[in-house]
Design an enzyme around this catalytic site. Structure first.
Site, mmCIF file in Angstrom:
data_model
loop_
_atom_site.group_PDB
_atom_site.id
_atom_site.type_symbol
_atom_site.label_atom_id
_atom_site.label_comp_id
_atom_site.label_asym_id
_atom_site.label_seq_id
_atom_site.Cartn_x
_atom_site.Cartn_y
_atom_site.Cartn_z
ATOM 1 N N CYS C 24 -16.083 -14.706 -4.224
ATOM 2 C CA CYS C 24 -16.839 -13.972 -3.308
ATOM 3 C C CYS C 24 -16.223 -13.122 -2.212
ATOM 4 O O CYS C 24 -15.155 -13.654 -1.843
ATOM 5 C CB CYS C 24 -17.955 -14.300 -3.019
ATOM 6 S SG CYS C 24 -19.282 -15.143 -4.353
ATOM 7 N N GLY C 50 -13.085 -10.495 -5.898
ATOM 8 C CA GLY C 50 -14.366 -10.647 -7.219
ATOM 9 C C GLY C 50 -14.558 -9.379 -7.811
ATOM 10 O O GLY C 50 -14.970 -8.633 -7.209
ATOM 11 N N ASN C 125 -20.345 -16.544 0.070
ATOM 12 C CA ASN C 125 -19.021 -16.900 -0.560
ATOM 13 C C ASN C 125 -18.657 -18.305 -0.016
ATOM 14 O O ASN C 125 -18.815 -18.796 0.981
ATOM 15 C CB ASN C 125 -17.953 -16.119 0.251
ATOM 16 C CG ASN C 125 -16.495 -16.527 -0.008
ATOM 17 O OD1 ASN C 125 -15.614 -16.398 0.865
ATOM 18 N ND2 ASN C 125 -16.363 -16.791 -1.353
ATOM 19 N N GLY C 126 -18.327 -18.999 -1.311
ATOM 20 C CA GLY C 126 -18.285 -20.357 -0.996
ATOM 21 C C GLY C 126 -18.928 -21.413 -2.085
ATOM 22 O O GLY C 126 -19.187 -20.684 -3.174
ATOM 23 N N TYR C 270 -2.858 -17.077 -1.625
ATOM 24 C CA TYR C 270 -3.224 -16.081 -2.981
ATOM 25 C C TYR C 270 -4.253 -15.326 -2.585
ATOM 26 O O TYR C 270 -4.293 -14.178 -3.067
ATOM 27 C CB TYR C 270 -3.615 -17.171 -4.013
ATOM 28 C CG TYR C 270 -3.845 -16.433 -5.290
ATOM 29 C CD1 TYR C 270 -2.822 -15.939 -5.949
ATOM 30 C CD2 TYR C 270 -5.132 -16.193 -5.570
ATOM 31 C CE1 TYR C 270 -3.007 -15.137 -7.192
ATOM 32 C CE2 TYR C 270 -5.569 -15.563 -6.763
ATOM 33 C CZ TYR C 270 -4.328 -15.064 -7.618
ATOM 34 O OH TYR C 270 -4.641 -14.287 -8.738
#
Lengths: 500, 500, 500, 500
Positions: C24, C50, C125-126, C270
Site C-alpha cells: 500500500c 501497489g 499501509n502495513g 527495494y
C-alpha cells in the site's frame, strides 16, 4: 447459388428462432440541420429490419464523416459524442442483418468511395442476383475489392462508368444490376434514391421542414413527425440536389419503364412494421385480413385463439373476430432478455428453458387452443410451442398459419434456409407435417387468400400483382449468379475474414 | 508538402513530448505452425516503432484472416480468443504510429485486396514521396480508394499491373513507388519482403526452425529465439514460397542496382531499440560512441552526468566514461502512467506536474549537472527539464545533445514538425538557443562526430554513407508530391473521416 | 501464521517475478480546493507501492464520496467524470497490492463507516499482527464483518470505543492494534495520521498552499510541488482539524513513548522510490552505497557491470564506480507490455520468451559480466537472467546482491513466500546456491554492509537501528495471531469470495 | 417520511414513464447441482420486478461466493465465466429496482455477513417501516453500517441476537422488523424463507428434482420447469436444511399468528407478470376481469378498444369482450430500444419523438378510440398518448383505467411519487382531471370493482381482504419511521455516496 444459411443462435430456446431475416433498412435526408440525429431516429424506427449493425455517413460541405457500429442503433447513435462526429446537413444511414458477407465492420454500410468527381456513399437493402458475376468481371480488370458486400460492386461500377455526371454514372451502374433493391446514396451535393425495376424492396419519400427524406418504411417518417409524400416507384431514381442558393431541386429518372410493380408479399406477412403503409396498404390491416380469411378457409372448434407473439397477433385478432372465439394472451413474452442470454450457455440450453416466452397456464389449461402464427419456415419452433401448450394443459392444439407454405429460396435480400430444410419440402402432405410438429390440426392460408388480404383481389396468374416466388417458384427477375454458378470459384468470395 | 503535425498530447507534462515519431514496424513469417503468435511477439518487440494500432493477417490454406486493433500489441494479441481468429502457418503484422492518414481502423495495416490471382496483404514502414501523385492518377482512371493510406496505392498498382505472376506484379508496383520503405506482403503461397532502393528504412531476414522471417529490427528475432540471417539489401525483393511438398523456396530480385545503401541516421540516434543491430552496427554502441565523441567535442566542468531517460542513457554512459564525471540517475521515471493520465485533465495540467518523471533531488542539489539528451527538436521539453533541475537545486545546468541540430523535414516516415517550429530554425545561433531553453551551456554533436560514432568514418560529402537530410537538407530521393503540389487539391484526400 | 503466497503470474516470463510486494501507499489532504485531484496525483506517485487497485474518499461538508477502482491510478482517476464524483476540500486515498484478503472492490481502501458521531474513512499501509485475534473477538460480540480487510477491524474498534471524541476513539482503537502501519483517516472535520510505535512503515507530513498533507513517501509531495515538513514519528498521531473560521489546527499525540524508531530496511533495499527520502535518508544514495560496499566486500574480475533493471541500477552504478569496471546497459527493458501480455497464453509462455527484458548482445558477447541485483528471494529469476546472459555470449556471469540473504517471513505488510521457498533456506551454503542458479560466483551484501550503506553505522545488536527480521529473525513486535494460531479456525476468514 | 422520488428519466419520451416501480425479486434453491444457473434463470423470469442490478450468493460447502452486477440478469449471468465463480449446490439471488438507498454495488443484494456461527446472506423484496429507527439504535450502540440498505439492519439484528441457533437468531431479527417483505437467506446448511405478517409482498415455494425453491412469483418456477408447491404464508418462516446424509429437512415456523393475509392489490394491477399466480389467483384473469368490470361500470360508445401497451392489454381484452367493441393494436411498441436511447440527448428529446411507441394510424384515423390503461399515477403519460391518438386522426379519445385513483404513498417497497404529484390529488374532480389530460371522457374502476375482479367479492371495510392503502389510505402496519420522523437527522443516512 445457395447462400450459407446462418443457423440462428436462438433456434433452441426462443419462439423467434424459426423465422426469416431481412437484412436492411435505409434512410437519407438532405438539407436539414439535424441530419445525423434524424437519420439515427429513422434507423431506430427501422431496427426491426436488421439488428446486427448500423452505420451513418454525413457530409458537412467539406468532408464526409462515417460511423459504423455493431449492435442496435440505440446502443450507440444517441450518444452526443457519436452524433458530434457526424456533422453536416446531409446524411444517409443503414441498419443491417447480415446475409451475404460475414458480419464485419468492413461490410457495414453505407460504403464510401473517393471518385475523381468527389466522394460517394451508398447504402442499400436487397440483393443483386448478378452481384458475383459482376464482381468477378471487375476484379478481372484490375480492381481491388476490400469488402464482401454487393454494395462495393455498385461503387466500382460508378467509378468505372464512362458518363461524366455523377447522376449518369449512378444510373449507368444500377442499370447493370439485377435483383431487388432499395438504395440511397450521398454525394457532395446530392441525395439519390433508387428502387429496383420490379419494386421488390420498399422505399418511400417523405418531407420534414420542406427537406426531402427517403426511407424503407413509413414508420421512419412517423417517428420524426415527417410527412409521407409518395412511394419511390419501381425502376425510379430520384435525385435531390442542394443548389448554391440553398434551395433543393428534385429530378426524377426511370431505369425501367412499363414494368408493373410487384412488391414482396413477405413485407406484409412478416417484415414490415404493422404501423407502416407499404405500397399504399396498411401492413396491420393486411395481417388482420389474413387472419380473417384464414378463419374462413380453415375454421376450427376451439375455446381460445392464442397469437404466437408478436408476429401472429394481428392475424389472431382477425381470426378471433371472424370466428367468434375469444382472443387471449396465452403466451407471455419476456422483454428483458439482455446481452449474454442471447447466446446462452450449454448448461442453460440443456434446461430447455424458454428465456423469451412462457405459457399463460391459466388461459391454456383444459382448453382447446388455436395458435395463430404468421408463417412456418422449418417447423422447429412450432414443435416447441405446441409442446409448451400441452405442458400447460391444453386439451387440443390447432395451428393456423396466416401465409401459404414456403417451398423456395429467396434471392432478393431475405435469408432463407436451404430448400430441403423447409417444412413444406420435408413432408409429403399437410397431414405428415401436422404429425411432425405434433398438432391436432394444421392449415395454411391459400395464396389467393393472402393476395385478397393484402391487395383485395385474387392472384392473377398471367401477371401476379406481388413478388411471391417463395410460395410459387415464379421469380420476378433473372438469377444470373445462380445459373452461371459463379459461386463455384472458391477464390472469389470470402477470402478475408475479419472480426468485428 | 507539409504533413499535418500531430501536436503530441504529452507535450505539456512529459519529457517525452518533444520527440520525433516513427510510424511503423513490420514482421512476417512463412511456414511456421505458430505463425500468428510469433507475429504478435515480433510486433511486441517492435512496439517502440508505433503504439497507436497493430494488425495481423494470416492465411490458413483456404482463407485470409485479419485482426486490427487500436492500442498496444500486448493489449489484444495474446488473448487466446484473438489468436484463435488468426489460424494458419503464414502471417504478416504491422504496428503503427500514424502520420499520413488519420488514425482509423480502416487505415490500420496490413491492408488486403482480392485480386484475380487471389488475395494479397501488404504492410509497410516508411513513406512514398509520390504516393499522392499516384493516387490521383489511379482515381482518375476509375479506381475507388477506401482508405487514406499510401499502402492502398500499392495494392491498386499490383491489381492493375499487366504482368501475370504475383511476384512480377508486386515488383512492377513498387518500381513505381518513390521514397523510403520496408515492406512485407503475403499471398496464398508467398511471403515477400522489399526494401527501398536507398535502404532508408531497415529490414532484416531471420530464421526459426528453418522457416523464414522478415522484420524491421533484430530485436524482433531475439524475442522469439530466431537466428539473424542478413539484412534485406537496399533495392532488394525477396520472395519466399511454400511449395506443394511443403518445402520453401527463396528467390532474390533487385529493383535497383548499383545504388549504395544509405540507412537513416535517426534509426541510430533515436528510433531503433538499443539492443538491435541495424545494418550491421549495434545501436547501443552507436549511441554510446556519440556520447564519447560529444564529451570530446564539447567538454564541460561538472559534478554529475545525468541522462534524460530513457533515450539519453547510452550517450550519457559514454559521456561519463570519456569525461570521468560520475554518471547518476538524476531523473526518475514513473513506469505506471495508466490510461487516462495519457490525456490529463486541464486541472492536472495546471499543476504543471510531471506525471512521468521527477528529479532525484539528492543527486542534483548543489551540483553542476550535465544533462545528456539524444536529440532536440523544438526545445519545449528542454525548457521544462532544465527548470526541473534548477528547482531541485542544481547550481549549473549544461545540455549536451548526442546528435546535430535538426533543420529539415523528413518525408520517409518520420513525423517531423513544421520546419519553422524546429529550435534550430527559430534562433540565430546556439547562444540564443541556449538562452531560450535556459541552460548554462548548450552543445550539439557535429555531423562528422555522429558519422564516426555510427559508421567509424567522417561524412563523405560526395557520397554520404547515411540518410541525413534532417541535418543537412540533402534528400536521397526525388520528392514528387512535394514539388508537384499534389496536396493542393483538397478534394483528393481525407474526404472521409472515420472514428476508430 | 503463514499467509497464502500469491504466486506471481509473472514468474515464468519476467525478470520481475522473483520480488517481494508491498501492499500500500496512502495520501491525505485537508482544506484544499483541489483535494481529490491532488490525492489522485499523490497516489500516482505512490503507484510503485501497489498496482492492483486504488480508492479515494472525499467529504464536501455535507456528504462523503468514494470511488474505488481496480487497476492503476492513471487508468481512472484523471477522468474528469471520476474526479467530479469526489467533490470537497478534504480527501484521503489508497493504492494497494493485495496480500491479506482476496482482491475485491469490497476490500479496496479507504474503508468507510457511519458512526453515531458521523462518518469516518480509514486507509492504511502495513499489517496488524493481532488483526485476526481482534476480529474474532469482535464477531463473538455481535458485530458483522463485510470485508476481509484488517482495516475493518479498526473501524469496529473506533465504533465500540467508550470514549466520546472521535480523536480519543481513534487513539483508543489503534492502541489495541499491534504491528506495523501508517494510517490516514478522514472525518467530517479532521484529517488524522498515525504511525506504528516502532515506525516500521513510512509516513511523512508536507504542506501545499498552507494546507497539511500526509503521504507514504516524499515523492508524493514532489509531484504536486508540496513542501516536506517532517516525518510522522513512530507512535505518533497527528490530528488536523478545520475550524469553523476555516483555519486549521494541528494536534500531536503519542500512542507510544520512548520507543526508538526502527524503519524497515526493505524500504531502502527495494520498496521506496529512489527519489524519496525515507526517515531522512536518500533512498538512491542508500542503494548506491550498498553497491559500493558490495564492491568492497565481494570484488570480482570482470569486463562489465550490468544492472538487473530497474531495481539493481543504483547499486550497479555504485559497484561500477567503486570497482572501476564499466557500467553498461546489458539488459534492455520493454516498456510497452500492455494488458493481455501480463497474463500470456500458454503458447507464448512455451516459447520461453522474455516479454519485458532482452539481452543487449553487443555488450555481453565475449565478456565477463557482473550482474547487480537488489535482492534475491527464491532465485527463480536469477536462473533465467543468468541463462539469458550466457545465451547472449557472456564468458562468465557473476552475481552480486545488494542486500543480505532472506531467511524469514515478514508480518508487517510485505508479501513474502513460505520460508521454505526462500533460496537461502533451500541450500546448505552459498556455493550450493550459486550452483543452483548457475552463476560463476555469487555474493550477498553483509547485514553490517547494508546498515552502513543506509544509516552510516554498523548494526547495534542490542538495539538494532532498523527493522530487519527477514534477514535476522528478530521481530520488532509481538506476533499475537501467529502464536495464538487464530487462523486455524477456518470459519473465521475468507468466508466470502467476491469477484472484482 | 417521504422517500426521494426518482423522477424517471423516461418521463418525457416514453409511455412507460408514468408508472410505479417495484424494487425487487428474490430466488433461492437448496441442494441442486445447478444452483447458481437455476438462480440466474429464476431471476431472469423476475426481471420485470427490477432491472437496475442483480446479485447471486452461492455456497459450495467451504466458502461463500458472490457476484453483483449493474444491469439485466441476461447481461451478465449466463456468461460461463460468471457462473463458474458461483460454485456449489445452494444459492440465493436478487434483482432490484432501487428505491431506498442510492444505486451502488455496495447496496446490491444479497448482503452477506460473517457471524460467529458462520456466514449468512440475505436478500429481500419489500421495505421496513421501522428500518431507520432500528438503524439509528444499532449505530448508537457501536455498530458500523457500510451500506444504506435496510437489509444490513437485518444482518445486524441477527448478529446481535442473544439466541444461539441461526434459525432462532433469524426469527428474532425479523420479529423486530415492521413492514412488508419477502425474504430469502442462505447459511452454510440452510435456505430460509420468510414473509411479512400481513403477506403484503408475494413469496412462493416450489420444487425441482425434489429440491426446495423459493421465489417471488410462480413464473420463476415455470421457466425452469419446477413445480409449484404452495405460497409461503403471511407471518411464516420456512427453514430448509441439508443434513449430513444429503437429505433435506423442512421446518415451518410462525412469527405472527391469526393475522389474515392481505396481499398487495398492486401486484395484480401492475407488478406481477400476467402468467403468474399470486396467492392462488391468476394475474392475467384478474386484469381481464378488471377490464370486464370497467366496461360494465363505465361503458362508452366507441369504434375501437386500444390497449396502452403492455400493461393495459389484458384489461383491454376484457373490456372489448364485455363491450363488443373490437380490440385492435392501435399503438405499436418498438422492442429494440438499446442502451443510449434510454437516456436520449437533448436534441432527440427536442423532437418530441416517441422512441418506444407509435400510433398505428390505419386503425385510429377517423375512429372513436377507447384507451385502456392499467393505472394512472401523475397523468403525464396520458397527456402524451391522447395527443398521439389525436395526431393519428382519432375523432374521440376516451380513457378507461382498470384500477381506482391513487391518493396515497406506499411504504412497502413501491416507489410512489410525492402525494401532491399524483393526478388524483391535483384536481378537484374527475372532470378537471379529464380536461387536464385532454380526453373526451375519463373513468376509473371502483375499489369494489377491483376487489371483485381480483378476489371475487366486494371490499370488506371491517377487514379488507387486500392491502390497498394507495387507494384508501388504510395502511396495514405501523409506520414507525414516518411518525417518529427518524429521517429528520440528516447525519444518519446517505452519508456515503458511492458510484456503481
Amino acid at each position: 447459388m445457395e447462400r450459407p444459411v446462418t443457423h440462428s443462435r436462438e433456434d433452441d430456446f426462443s419462439l423467434d428462432g424459426d423465422t426469416l431475416h431481412e437484412e436492411c433498412g435505409v434512410f437519407g435526408i438532405l438539407g436539414h440541420s439535424d441530419a445525423s440525429t434524424l437519420t439515427a431516429l429513422g434507423l431506430h424506427a427501422l431496427q426491426h429490419r436488421g439488428q446486427e449493425a448500423a452505420g451513418i455517413v454525413s457530409f458537412d460541405g467539406r468532408q464526409f464523416y462515417t460511423e459504423k457500429r455493431m449492435g442496435l442503433v440505440g446502443d450507440h447513435y444517441t450518444d452526443p459524442a457519436v452524433l458530434a462526429k457526424l456533422p453536416g446537413t446531409m446524411a444517409i444511414g443503414h441498419t443491417r442483418y447480415s446475409t451475404t458477407g460475414e458480419v464485419a465492420l468492413r461490410n457495414v454500410q453505407p460504403l464510401f468511395a473517393e471518385l475523381e468527381a468527389g466522394g460517394i456513399a451508398v447504402a442499400h437493402n436487397g440483393n443483386f442476383t448478378n452481384g458475383l458475376t459482376l464482381r468477378r468481371q471487375i476484379i478481372a480488370t484490375g480492381a481491388i475489392c476490400q469488402s464482401t458486400s454487393d454494395t462495393e460492386v455498385v461503387l466500382h461500377l460508378i467509378a468505372r462508368s464512362r458518363h461524366s455526371s455523377t447522376t449518369d454514372r449512378f444510373i449507368d451502374a444500377i442499370r447493370q444490376m439485377e435483383g431487388g433493391y432499395a438504395m440511397v446514396a450521398l454525394t457532395r451535393t446530392k441525395l439519390i434514391a433508387a428502387r429496383d425495376p420490379v419494386g421488390i424492396r420498399p422505399l418511400v419519400m417523405g418531407e420534414l421542414d420542406g427537406k426531402p427524406i427517403f426511407c424503407s418504411e413509413t414508420c421512419a417518417l412517423d417517428i420524426i413527425g415527417a410527412k409521407y409524400i409518395r412511394d419511390v416507384e419501381n425502376g425510379e431514381v430520384i435525385i435531390c440536389e442542394v443548389q448554391p442558393d440553398g434551395s433543393i431541386t428534385i429530378e426524377e429518372r426511370k431505369t425501367a419503364r412499363n414494368v408493373p410493380e410487384r412488391p414482396c408479399l413477405f413485407e406484409y406477412v412478416y417484415f414490415a412494421r404493422p404501423d407502416s403503409v407499404v405500397s399504399g396498404r396498411s401492413v396491420y390491416k393486411a395481417r388482420k385480413n389474413a387472419g380473417i380469411n384464414l378463419a374462413k378457409e380453415a375454421p376450427v372448434q376451439a375455446d381460445v385463439v392464442v397469437p404466437v407473439p408478436d408476429g401472429g397477433t394481428p392475424a389472431a385478432i382477425g381470426f378471433a373476430q371472424q370466428s367468434g372465439i375469444p382472443f387471449e394472451l396465452g403466451i407471455i413474452r419476456n422483454h428483458y432478455v439482455g446481452r449474454t442470454f442471447i447466446e446462452p450457455t450449454q448448461q442453460i440450453r440443456a434446461f430447455g428453458v424458454r428465456l423469451k416466452h412462457s405459457a399463460n397456464r391459466a388461459e391454456i389449461a383444459g382448453k382447446r387452443v388455436v395458435l395463430i402464427d404468421d408463417s412456418i419456415v422449418r417447423g422447429t419452433t412450432s414443435i416447441k410451442i405446441i409442446q409448451m401448450m400441452r405442458d400447460a394443459g391444453a386439451t387440443e392444439v390447432h395451428i393456423r398459419v396466416a401465409s401459404p407454405m414456403i417451398y423456395f429460396s429467396d434471392y432478393y435480400g431475405i435469408d432463407t434456409p436451404d430448400p430441403d430444410k423447409l417444412l413444406a419440402n420435408q413432408y409429403a402432405d399437410i397431414n405428415a407435417m401436422c404429425r411432425y410438429i405434433g398438432a391436432d390440426s394444421l392449415a395454411f392460408l391459400s395464396i389467393d387468400g393472402l393476395y385478397e388480404a393484402v391487395g383485395g383481389a385474387k392472384r392473377n396468374p398471367q401477371a401476379p400483382q406481388f413478388t411471391d416466388h417463395y410460395f410459387t417458384g415464379e421469380y420476378p427477375t433473372h438469377l444470373t449468379d445462380l445459373h452461371g454458378r459463379t459461386m463455384s470459384d472458391p477464390r472469389q468470395v470470402s477470402l478475408l475474414k475479419e472480426a468485428g
